[in-house]
Design an enzyme around this catalytic site. Structure first.
Site, PDB file in Angstrom:
ATOM      1  N   ARG A  51       0.836  -1.214   0.000  1.00 38.96           N
ATOM      2  CA  ARG A  51       0.000   0.000   0.000  1.00 38.96           C
ATOM      3  C   ARG A  51       0.867   1.260   0.000  1.00 38.96           C
ATOM      4  O   ARG A  51       0.538   2.255  -0.644  1.00 38.96           O
ATOM      5  CB  ARG A  51      -0.960   0.004   1.190  1.00 38.96           C
ATOM      6  CG  ARG A  51      -1.936   1.189   1.121  1.00 38.96           C
ATOM      7  CD  ARG A  51      -3.001   1.128   2.177  1.00 38.96           C
ATOM      8  NE  ARG A  51      -2.447   1.173   3.514  1.00 38.96           N
ATOM      9  CZ  ARG A  51      -3.148   0.962   4.627  1.00 38.96           C
ATOM     10  NH1 ARG A  51      -4.439   0.679   4.544  1.00 38.96           N
ATOM     11  NH2 ARG A  51      -2.567   1.018   5.801  1.00 38.96           N
ATOM     12  N   LYS A 150      -2.992   7.034   1.410  1.00 44.37           N
ATOM     13  CA  LYS A 150      -2.832   7.191   2.864  1.00 44.37           C
ATOM     14  C   LYS A 150      -1.936   8.392   3.170  1.00 44.37           C
ATOM     15  O   LYS A 150      -0.763   8.246   3.521  1.00 44.37           O
ATOM     16  CB  LYS A 150      -2.274   5.895   3.471  1.00 44.37           C
ATOM     17  CG  LYS A 150      -2.476   5.811   4.975  1.00 44.37           C
ATOM     18  CD  LYS A 150      -2.234   4.396   5.454  1.00 44.37           C
ATOM     19  CE  LYS A 150      -2.146   4.289   6.950  1.00 44.37           C
ATOM     20  NZ  LYS A 150      -3.367   4.676   7.657  1.00 44.37           N
TER      21      LYS A 150
END
Ligand code: PMP
Length: 286
Positions: A51, A150
């Site tokens: 990620r 993120k």
């Protein structure tokens, strides 16, 4: 005193510095990951590394560290800080070119900044908060549209947490166009009978690493999973609700906007998933 990692070096936390021109500081131009540690080992390191690479790619930011090296830095921090249960926080920003400008600096000449530190959380797996369950308020989701990245832009989630505290609750679920997106720092779920319902993936929510594992383990345990959005009203009428995150694992929800769910105590499905998740992830930890 903790030992932290900054730009290739381990050092005491009070000696670690970052430039005032760092774009992470000036513009929240940075991404992060939080990986949990159980029994001195990393939970789902691979998921977080993948990620991280995606977040960096979406922002045209250079990845300053190879995955194997990043794993070694994580392990060394766990060792140096003697972490048995806790968290590793990692942040990478676009760095500093010694001034402030909206345009990105030249990635050839401006190195990204990389910082990692540990947070010691003894008893994290056996959390009293999980036995009580969380009380949730709903708030409007007014964040930017790329929540799948993120980034360190966490002001609104922080404000949401404070709104919840002020209302005597633990956390907030955010609502957009009448549907729940996610919690301030977690993904949101409801349970109806044997079925777990959680919002489908998209740019409106963070693709939780814990979410992937919990949905896999739920399916393996013969539970049904439906990925679709739901409203606060539907959640209030559900049998159970819970949230997932790397830092709190599976957290039962017992109240939403003043309405108790089921018996008003942590639900059977949420507690079972919490147990399965912690057991299975401990086994796979690196
Ligand atoms: N959504 C948001 C907005 C979050 O901040 C987090 C935790 N960082 C999550 C979901 C859960 O993601 P993960 O399971 O990877 O911790």
């Amino acid at each position: 005193m903790r030992t932290v990692y900054v730009n290739g070096q381990f050092m005491p936390e009070n000696e670690a510095t970052v430039s005032i021109f760092d774009r992470g500081f000036l513009m929240a131009d940075g991404v992060y990951e939080v990986t949990s540690v159980l029994g001195g080992k990393l939970i789902d390191f691979d998921g977080h590394a993948v990620r991280l690479a995606r977040s960096l790619g979406e922002l045209d930011m250079r990845n300053p560290i190879a995955k194997e090296d990043l794993l070694e830095v994580h392990r060394e921090l766990v060792r140096l800080n003697e972490i048995d249960e806790g968290l590793i926080y990692l942040q990478i920003t676009r760095g500093s070119d010694g001034d402030r400008d909206f345009a990105f600096p030249d990635p050839e000449t401006t190195e990204p900044t990389i910082v990692l530190f540990t947070q010691n959380k003894p008893g994290m797996a056996d959390s009293p908060a999980a036995k009580r369950g969380a009380k949730i308020i709903s708030i409007e989701d007014i964040r930017w549209g790329r929540r799948d990245i993120k980034t360190v832009q966490l002001l609104y989630p922080s404000m949401g947490k404070m709104m919840a505290k002020k209302a005597g609750c633990d956390d907030a679920w955010m609502v957009e166009d009448g549907m729940v997106t996610e919690g301030t720092s977690n993904n949101a779920y409801i349970v109806k009978g044997n079925k777990i319902i959680t919002r489908h993936l998209g740019t409106e929510i963070l693709h939780g690493i814990t979410r992937v594992a919990v949905l896999r383990l739920a399916r393996e345990a013969q539970m049904e999973v439906e990925e679709r959005s739901f409203s606060i009203e539907e959640a209030q009428e559900a049998d159970e609700a819970f949230t997932t995150s790397a830092s709190a694992f599976v957290m039962p929800v017992v109240e939403i906007d003043g309405v108790a769910l089921g018996e008003g105590v942590p639900g059977r499905v949420a507690m079972r998933l919490r147990e399965i998740y912690i057991d299975e992830m401990r086994k796979a930890a690196v």
